[in-house]
Design a protein around this motif. Structure first.
Motif, PDB file in Angstrom:
ATOM      1  N   TRP A  47       4.738  -2.989  10.212  1.00 38.68           N
ATOM      2  CA  TRP A  47       3.500  -3.129  10.991  1.00 38.68           C
ATOM      3  C   TRP A  47       2.313  -3.219  10.051  1.00 38.68           C
ATOM      4  N   CYS A  48       2.295  -2.351   9.052  1.00 35.05           N
ATOM      5  CA  CYS A  48       1.184  -2.356   8.101  1.00 35.05           C
ATOM      6  C   CYS A  48       1.186  -3.620   7.244  1.00 35.05           C
ATOM      7  N   ASP A  49       2.360  -4.124   6.913  1.00 36.14           N
ATOM      8  CA  ASP A  49       2.429  -5.387   6.160  1.00 36.14           C
ATOM      9  C   ASP A  49       1.778  -6.519   6.941  1.00 36.14           C
ATOM     10  N   ILE A  50       2.105  -6.600   8.224  1.00 37.24           N
ATOM     11  CA  ILE A  50       1.596  -7.691   9.061  1.00 37.24           C
ATOM     12  C   ILE A  50       0.102  -7.523   9.309  1.00 37.24           C
ATOM     13  N   THR A  51      -0.305  -6.318   9.691  1.00 40.08           N
ATOM     14  CA  THR A  51      -1.715  -6.115  10.036  1.00 40.08           C
ATOM     15  C   THR A  51      -2.623  -6.259   8.819  1.00 40.08           C
ATOM     16  N   SER A  52      -2.155  -5.822   7.652  1.00 40.09           N
ATOM     17  CA  SER A  52      -2.968  -5.979   6.441  1.00 40.09           C
ATOM     18  C   SER A  52      -3.196  -7.458   6.121  1.00 40.09           C
ATOM     19  N   ALA A  53      -2.144  -8.268   6.304  1.00 37.34           N
ATOM     20  CA  ALA A  53      -2.284  -9.710   6.058  1.00 37.34           C
ATOM     21  C   ALA A  53      -3.234 -10.347   7.069  1.00 37.34           C
ATOM     22  N   VAL A  87      -4.268 -10.572  -6.391  1.00 40.51           N
ATOM     23  CA  VAL A  87      -5.079  -9.407  -6.780  1.00 40.51           C
ATOM     24  C   VAL A  87      -4.695  -8.172  -5.959  1.00 40.51           C
ATOM     25  N   GLN A  88      -3.473  -8.132  -5.469  1.00 35.20           N
ATOM     26  CA  GLN A  88      -3.012  -6.991  -4.667  1.00 35.20           C
ATOM     27  C   GLN A  88      -2.199  -6.050  -5.556  1.00 35.20           C
ATOM     28  N   PRO A  89      -2.751  -4.900  -5.898  1.00 28.46           N
ATOM     29  CA  PRO A  89      -2.051  -4.015  -6.840  1.00 28.46           C
ATOM     30  C   PRO A  89      -0.910  -3.221  -6.214  1.00 28.46           C
ATOM     31  N   ARG A  90      -0.941  -3.022  -4.917  1.00 30.07           N
ATOM     32  CA  ARG A  90       0.088  -2.252  -4.222  1.00 30.07           C
ATOM     33  C   ARG A  90       0.272  -2.819  -2.811  1.00 30.07           C
ATOM     34  N   ARG A  91       1.196  -2.233  -2.087  1.00 28.15           N
ATOM     35  CA  ARG A  91       1.567  -2.811  -0.790  1.00 28.15           C
ATOM     36  C   ARG A  91       0.397  -2.759   0.195  1.00 28.15           C
ATOM     37  N   PHE A  92      -0.160  -1.590   0.423  1.00 29.01           N
ATOM     38  CA  PHE A  92      -1.352  -1.423   1.258  1.00 29.01           C
ATOM     39  C   PHE A  92      -1.829   0.014   1.123  1.00 29.01           C
ATOM     40  N   ASP A  93      -2.975   0.302   1.730  1.00 24.49           N
ATOM     41  CA  ASP A  93      -3.514   1.661   1.787  1.00 24.49           C
ATOM     42  C   ASP A  93      -3.544   2.115   3.241  1.00 24.49           C
ATOM     43  N   VAL A  94      -3.398   3.419   3.444  1.00 23.65           N
ATOM     44  CA  VAL A  94      -3.463   3.996   4.787  1.00 23.65           C
ATOM     45  C   VAL A  94      -4.533   5.079   4.791  1.00 23.65           C
ATOM     46  N   TYR A  95      -5.456   4.995   5.756  1.00 29.64           N
ATOM     47  CA  TYR A  95      -6.541   5.960   5.868  1.00 29.64           C
ATOM     48  C   TYR A  95      -6.442   6.693   7.205  1.00 29.64           C
ATOM     49  N   GLU A  96      -6.574   7.989   7.147  1.00 30.06           N
ATOM     50  CA  GLU A  96      -6.548   8.775   8.367  1.00 30.06           C
ATOM     51  C   GLU A  96      -7.675   8.330   9.312  1.00 30.06           C
ATOM     52  N   ASN A  97      -7.343   8.173  10.589  1.00 32.38           N
ATOM     53  CA  ASN A  97      -8.252   7.754  11.670  1.00 32.38           C
ATOM     54  C   ASN A  97      -8.564   6.254  11.647  1.00 32.38           C
ATOM     55  N   PHE A  98      -8.089   5.532  10.640  1.00 33.48           N
ATOM     56  CA  PHE A  98      -8.361   4.100  10.564  1.00 33.48           C
ATOM     57  C   PHE A  98      -7.093   3.261  10.496  1.00 33.48           C
ATOM     58  N   GLY A  99      -6.059   3.748   9.813  1.00 37.16           N
ATOM     59  CA  GLY A  99      -4.813   2.996   9.734  1.00 37.16           C
ATOM     60  C   GLY A  99      -4.674   2.222   8.434  1.00 37.16           C
ATOM     61  N   CYS A 100      -3.940   1.108   8.500  1.00 36.76           N
ATOM     62  CA  CYS A 100      -3.568   0.334   7.308  1.00 36.76           C
ATOM     63  C   CYS A 100      -4.669  -0.648   6.926  1.00 36.76           C
ATOM     64  N   ARG A 101      -4.886  -0.775   5.632  1.00 33.07           N
ATOM     65  CA  ARG A 101      -5.849  -1.732   5.116  1.00 33.07           C
ATOM     66  C   ARG A 101      -5.300  -2.378   3.845  1.00 33.07           C
ATOM     67  N   PRO A 102      -5.643  -3.638   3.582  1.00 29.75           N
ATOM     68  CA  PRO A 102      -5.180  -4.290   2.350  1.00 29.75           C
ATOM     69  C   PRO A 102      -5.832  -3.673   1.119  1.00 29.75           C
TER      70      PRO A 102
END
Length: 321
Positions: free
Chosen positions: A63-69, A129-144
């Protein structure tokens, strides 16, 4: 913000669907794509805010892979669609576009490539320029995740700014043609879906959307480059790595950036819907939608009354009746 983000995002997602049938009948692929992209990102923001309220674990990796893209792709999708709108309106106002089946097919193909193909290519280039898969933030969710380097300037932040400024230039040219040929335009387009009022609303929508895009891009650049540009020689990529941040561990600057990006997306949604409702077609569609809602509410009210009556009636009495 734990309540405002999902509620306003859901409302925005529903509202942006409202003009789509009219734009579909008008054959406006670019305007339709703006509504579709706004719907997708608002739904992502709403779902992520609900799921990651008070949490920052990663139960749904794909889910995070898709939403980040998709969040990455929308950065150029909206200005690219606005550019398509202004190019089409400029050709209409300058009377250099002939309405034939071939030109319509070419326009549809061009707008599909710009509104959907270019964003997908842009999202793929973000991997550079993507150093890692994604970031996850509490109350916000996944971000590139983006590595702040000179390459990121060229690949991530310059394209949406370039498309936005091109859109503004074409809007200026379009408005000049409209002022020069306004009377002729009104006479020749009075029976089509592109009346003078619709023309002005589309130009206004394109300008307001790209101004929001410019603001969002500048905000992202300021926060991501606040510590300066990192040397490209230090760049490493590990697409299995995921960083999770609790509210306490998230820097205030990052929280401010996430809130600002969310607020800009909601603002773009309200611009998209509000400018449509300013037209007569939009107001008539709104009245029709309200009538349908009234009928639906009255139907459900009638059904609930019937169910309540049946609950107070025995099975034998029900069969006798």
């Amino acid at each position: 913000m734990q309540t405002e983000i999902p509620v306003l995002s859901f409302i925005s997602a529903v509202l942006v669907l409202f003009p789509l049938p009219w734009y579909c009948r008008a054959g406006n692929i670019a305007a339709m794509s703006i509504g579709m992209w706004l719907f997708v990102v608002n739904m992502i923001n709403a779902v992520d805010a609900l799921h990651w309220t008070g949490a920052y674990q990663i139960p749904f990796v794909f889910w995070c892979d898709i939403t980040s893209a998709l969040i990455t792709a929308v950065n150029v999708a909206i200005p690219a669609a606005c550019l398509c709108i202004c190019i089409h309106l400029e050709r209409m106002a300058s009377f250099c576009q002939t309405s034939t089946s071939i030109t319509k097919r070419r326009r549809i193909l061009f707008e599909c490539l710009m509104c959907f193909g270019v964003p997908l290519v842009y999202a793929a280039l973000h991997l550079i320029v993507q150093p890692r898969r994604f970031d996850v933030y509490e109350n916000f969710g996944c971000r590139p995740a983006t590595y702040p380097t000179t390459v990121a300037l060229l690949v991530v932040w310059i394209p949406p700014l370039a498309l936005s400024f091109l859109t503004i230039i074409f809007c200026g040219i379009t408005w000049r043609h409209f002022l020069l040929h306004g009377v002729q335009f009104s006479r020749t387009r009075s029976s089509s879906s592109h009346t003078s009022g619709a023309y002005i609303r589309l130009v206004s929508m394109a300008v307001s959307e790209v101004i929001c895009t410019i603001a969002a891009t500048i905000v992202a650049m300021i926060f991501n480059l606040s510590s300066g540009l990192a040397p490209w020689a230090d760049f490493t990529r590990d697409l299995t790595e995921v960083l999770s941040f609790s509210s306490a561990a998230t820097p205030k600057s990052i929280t401010a950036m996430l809130i600002t990006e969310w607020a800009i997306m909601v603002t773009q949604s309200f611009f998209f819907v509000g400018l449509f409702l300013l037209g007569g077609e939009g107001r008539s569609r709104l009245r029709e939608a309200l009538q349908v809602m009234r009928r639906a509410l009255s139907f459900f009210e009638t059904q609930s009354v019937c169910i309540a009556k049946l609950k107070g009636t025995s099975i034998t009495e029900w069969y006798v009746h």
